[in-house]
Design a protein around this motif. Structure first.
Motif, PDB file in Angstrom:
ATOM      1  N   LYS A   1      12.373  33.751 -11.361  1.00  0.00           N
ATOM      2  CA  LYS A   1      12.889  32.667 -12.693  1.00  0.00           C
ATOM      3  C   LYS A   1      13.748  31.716 -12.057  1.00  0.00           C
ATOM      4  N   THR A   2      14.937  32.111 -11.107  1.00  0.00           N
ATOM      5  CA  THR A   2      16.059  31.262 -10.716  1.00  0.00           C
ATOM      6  C   THR A   2      15.443  30.129  -9.793  1.00  0.00           C
ATOM      7  N   GLN A   3      14.476  30.719  -8.899  1.00  0.00           N
ATOM      8  CA  GLN A   3      13.757  29.576  -8.021  1.00  0.00           C
ATOM      9  C   GLN A   3      12.947  28.815  -8.856  1.00  0.00           C
ATOM     10  N   GLU A   4      12.243  29.216  -9.902  1.00  0.00           N
ATOM     11  CA  GLU A   4      11.507  28.339 -10.617  1.00  0.00           C
ATOM     12  C   GLU A   4      12.531  27.232 -11.257  1.00  0.00           C
ATOM     13  N   ARG A   5      13.635  27.517 -11.839  1.00  0.00           N
ATOM     14  CA  ARG A   5      14.452  26.790 -12.561  1.00  0.00           C
ATOM     15  C   ARG A   5      15.068  25.872 -11.754  1.00  0.00           C
ATOM     16  N   ASN A   6      15.472  26.326 -10.391  1.00  0.00           N
ATOM     17  CA  ASN A   6      15.952  25.508  -9.652  1.00  0.00           C
ATOM     18  C   ASN A   6      14.908  24.304  -9.000  1.00  0.00           C
ATOM     19  N   SER A   7      13.929  24.504  -8.952  1.00  0.00           N
ATOM     20  CA  SER A   7      12.733  23.806  -8.764  1.00  0.00           C
ATOM     21  C   SER A   7      12.666  22.705  -9.789  1.00  0.00           C
ATOM     22  N   TRP A   8      12.898  23.081 -11.118  1.00  0.00           N
ATOM     23  CA  TRP A   8      12.796  22.312 -12.346  1.00  0.00           C
ATOM     24  C   TRP A   8      14.058  21.345 -12.242  1.00  0.00           C
ATOM     25  N   LEU A   9      15.085  21.886 -12.015  1.00  0.00           N
ATOM     26  CA  LEU A   9      16.174  20.857 -11.784  1.00  0.00           C
ATOM     27  C   LEU A   9      16.305  20.017 -10.780  1.00  0.00           C
ATOM     28  N   HIS A  10      15.600  20.507  -9.564  1.00  0.00           N
ATOM     29  CA  HIS A  10      15.535  19.526  -8.283  1.00  0.00           C
ATOM     30  C   HIS A  10      14.406  18.477  -8.865  1.00  0.00           C
ATOM     31  N   GLU A  11      13.628  18.698  -9.806  1.00  0.00           N
ATOM     32  CA  GLU A  11      12.745  17.414 -10.091  1.00  0.00           C
ATOM     33  C   GLU A  11      13.267  16.567 -10.869  1.00  0.00           C
ATOM     34  N   ARG A  12      14.055  17.056 -11.831  1.00  0.00           N
ATOM     35  CA  ARG A  12      15.154  16.312 -12.754  1.00  0.00           C
ATOM     36  C   ARG A  12      15.841  15.288 -11.981  1.00  0.00           C
ATOM     37  N   LEU A  13      16.524  16.045 -11.031  1.00  0.00           N
ATOM     38  CA  LEU A  13      17.392  15.170  -9.944  1.00  0.00           C
ATOM     39  C   LEU A  13      16.731  14.211  -8.995  1.00  0.00           C
ATOM     40  N   ARG A  14      15.605  14.303  -8.613  1.00  0.00           N
ATOM     41  CA  ARG A  14      14.606  13.367  -8.185  1.00  0.00           C
ATOM     42  C   ARG A  14      14.504  11.986  -9.110  1.00  0.00           C
ATOM     43  N   GLU A  15      13.943  12.438 -10.141  1.00  0.00           N
ATOM     44  CA  GLU A  15      13.724  11.613 -11.227  1.00  0.00           C
ATOM     45  C   GLU A  15      14.737  10.570 -11.619  1.00  0.00           C
ATOM     46  N   CYS A  16      15.992  11.362 -11.621  1.00  0.00           N
ATOM     47  CA  CYS A  16      17.270  10.492 -11.950  1.00  0.00           C
ATOM     48  C   CYS A  16      17.505   9.553 -10.952  1.00  0.00           C
ATOM     49  N   ILE A  17      17.297   9.977  -9.518  1.00  0.00           N
ATOM     50  CA  ILE A  17      17.430   9.087  -8.347  1.00  0.00           C
ATOM     51  C   ILE A  17      16.512   7.975  -8.249  1.00  0.00           C
ATOM     52  N   THR A  18      15.333   8.223  -8.280  1.00  0.00           N
ATOM     53  CA  THR A  18      14.367   7.307  -8.309  1.00  0.00           C
ATOM     54  C   THR A  18      13.958   6.663  -9.305  1.00  0.00           C
ATOM     55  N   ILE A  19      13.915   6.879 -10.791  1.00  0.00           N
ATOM     56  CA  ILE A  19      13.563   6.187 -11.835  1.00  0.00           C
ATOM     57  C   ILE A  19      14.586   6.191 -12.692  1.00  0.00           C
ATOM     58  N   GLY A  20      15.584   6.902 -12.769  1.00  0.00           N
ATOM     59  CA  GLY A  20      16.515   6.947 -13.804  1.00  0.00           C
ATOM     60  C   GLY A  20      16.372   8.350 -14.415  1.00  0.00           C
ATOM     61  N   CYS A  21      17.270   8.781 -15.248  1.00  0.00           N
ATOM     62  CA  CYS A  21      17.471  10.141 -15.575  1.00  0.00           C
ATOM     63  C   CYS A  21      16.755   9.916 -17.252  1.00  0.00           C
ATOM     64  N   LYS A  22      15.609  10.675 -17.142  1.00  0.00           N
ATOM     65  CA  LYS A  22      14.847  10.426 -18.490  1.00  0.00           C
ATOM     66  C   LYS A  22      15.512  11.724 -19.659  1.00  0.00           C
ATOM     67  N   THR A  23      15.907  11.478 -20.453  1.00  0.00           N
ATOM     68  CA  THR A  23      16.431  12.424 -21.568  1.00  0.00           C
ATOM     69  C   THR A  23      15.608  13.233 -21.911  1.00  0.00           C
ATOM     70  N   SER A  24      14.361  12.654 -22.380  1.00  0.00           N
ATOM     71  CA  SER A  24      13.077  13.831 -22.861  1.00  0.00           C
ATOM     72  C   SER A  24      12.850  14.804 -21.829  1.00  0.00           C
ATOM     73  N   ALA A  25      13.219  14.441 -20.488  1.00  0.00           N
ATOM     74  CA  ALA A  25      12.644  15.552 -19.506  1.00  0.00           C
ATOM     75  C   ALA A  25      13.856  16.618 -19.474  1.00  0.00           C
ATOM     76  N   LEU A  26      14.887  16.376 -19.938  1.00  0.00           N
ATOM     77  CA  LEU A  26      16.031  17.413 -19.922  1.00  0.00           C
ATOM     78  C   LEU A  26      15.868  18.559 -20.540  1.00  0.00           C
ATOM     79  N   ARG A  27      14.987  18.575 -21.662  1.00  0.00           N
ATOM     80  CA  ARG A  27      14.910  19.495 -22.713  1.00  0.00           C
ATOM     81  C   ARG A  27      14.069  20.767 -22.058  1.00  0.00           C
TER      82      ARG A  27
END
Length: 127
Positions: free
Chosen positions: A101-127
């Motif tokens: 579960k920790t590895q899955e969550r870390n992968s999810w956090l990495h995806e959100r971080l990549r989004e923030c860096i490439t297209i901007g942080c999407k509020t709806s994706a953080l839920r």
């Protein structure tokens, strides 16, 4: 005096060799060594998750930080519920489940971080 020194040195070497053997996670000797190795991997994954969480958090505005925090607290409760249970001896925690579960969550956090860096942080994706 020499005998005490030799015994002390022998005890030290034995202790070092046993701890080194316990850290040989490719060939765990018993359940205790396996649990020790699983815990080491989990601690590393948890440290990576915390680092990623903080890095993502640094890219968010105050509202997004609040949403991410709520999401993280919900995830922690879910992980704890999913990875533990009661037995005859008390509460049992599955380190394998926690690691997964920790590895899955870390992968999810990495995806959100990549989004923030490439297209901007999407509020709806953080839920």
């Amino acid at each position: 005096m020499k005998m005490k020194r030799k015994l002390g040195l022998a005890g030290l070497l034995l202790g070092l060799s046993l701890s080194a053997y316990a850290d040989n996670c490719d060939h765990a000797r018993n359940t205790y060594d396996a649990v020790h190795c699983d815990n080491k991997v989990y601690v590393n994954a948890d440290n990576e998750l915390n680092k990623t969480y903080q890095e993502l958090r640094s890219k968010l505005n105050p509202q997004q930080k609040t949403i991410l925090k709520r999401s993280q607290l919900t995830w922690i409760r879910d992980r704890d519920q999913s990875c533990s249970g009661e037995s005859d001896v008390g509460t049992v925690i599955s380190t394998g489940c926690q690691l997964r579960k920790t590895q899955e969550r870390n992968s999810w956090l990495h995806e959100r971080l990549r989004e923030c860096i490439t297209i901007g942080c999407k509020t709806s994706a953080l839920r």
